[in-house]
Design an enzyme around this catalytic site. Structure first.
Site, PDB file in Angstrom:
ATOM      1  N   VAL A  25      -2.912   5.804   0.053  1.00 55.74           N
ATOM      2  CA  VAL A  25      -3.137   6.676   1.320  1.00 55.74           C
ATOM      3  C   VAL A  25      -2.621   7.925   0.905  1.00 55.74           C
ATOM      4  CG1 VAL A  25      -2.945   6.853   3.636  1.00 55.74           C
ATOM      5  CG2 VAL A  25      -3.504   4.430   2.918  1.00 55.74           C
TER       6      VAL A  25
ATOM      7  N   MET B 207       1.020  -1.270  -0.125  1.00 55.99           N
ATOM      8  CA  MET B 207      -0.107  -0.028   0.199  1.00 55.99           C
ATOM      9  C   MET B 207       0.999   1.217  -0.090  1.00 55.99           C
ATOM     10  SD  MET B 207      -2.590   1.483   2.941  1.00 55.99           S
ATOM     11  CE  MET B 207      -1.870   0.192   4.080  1.00 55.99           C
ATOM     12  N   PRO B 208       0.837   1.941  -0.896  1.00 57.16           N
ATOM     13  CA  PRO B 208       1.818   3.223  -1.146  1.00 57.16           C
ATOM     14  C   PRO B 208       1.187   4.295  -0.269  1.00 57.16           C
ATOM     15  CG  PRO B 208       0.849   2.726  -3.134  1.00 57.16           C
ATOM     16  CD  PRO B 208       0.143   1.748  -2.209  1.00 57.16           C
ATOM     17  N   GLU B 209       1.903   4.962   0.527  1.00 57.54           N
ATOM     18  CA  GLU B 209       1.303   5.952   1.334  1.00 57.54           C
ATOM     19  C   GLU B 209       2.207   7.162   0.779  1.00 57.54           C
ATOM     20  OE1 GLU B 209       0.559   5.867   5.660  1.00 57.54           O
ATOM     21  OE2 GLU B 209       0.599   3.815   5.693  1.00 57.54           O
TER      22      GLU B 209
END
Length: 67
Positions: A40, A1-3
């Protein structure tokens, strides 16, 4: 999940910030192949008096630009 965290001076509208976050999300979907639901994004805003560039606060820079 890239933030992704975006740090910027305050002053943009909620609509501008939402548009930016949508564009960033789409860039990650396109370039990283992730689902939009996995992205996110957080915006950290600072008052203009708390940001400095070139030895002048953003308040000072804005005042100088108006002259």
């Amino acid at each position: 999940m890239p933030e992704i965290t975006v740090s910027m001076a305050e002053g943009r509208t909620d609509e501008q910030k939402a548009g930016m976050m949508r564009d960033i999300t789409q860039a990650l979907v396109k370039n990283l192949g992730v689902d939009a639901d996995a992205v996110v994004i957080q915006i950290n805003e600072a008052p203009l008096r708390h940001k400095m560039k070139g030895g002048k606060t953003f308040v000072e820079r804005a005042a100088a630009a108006k002259k």
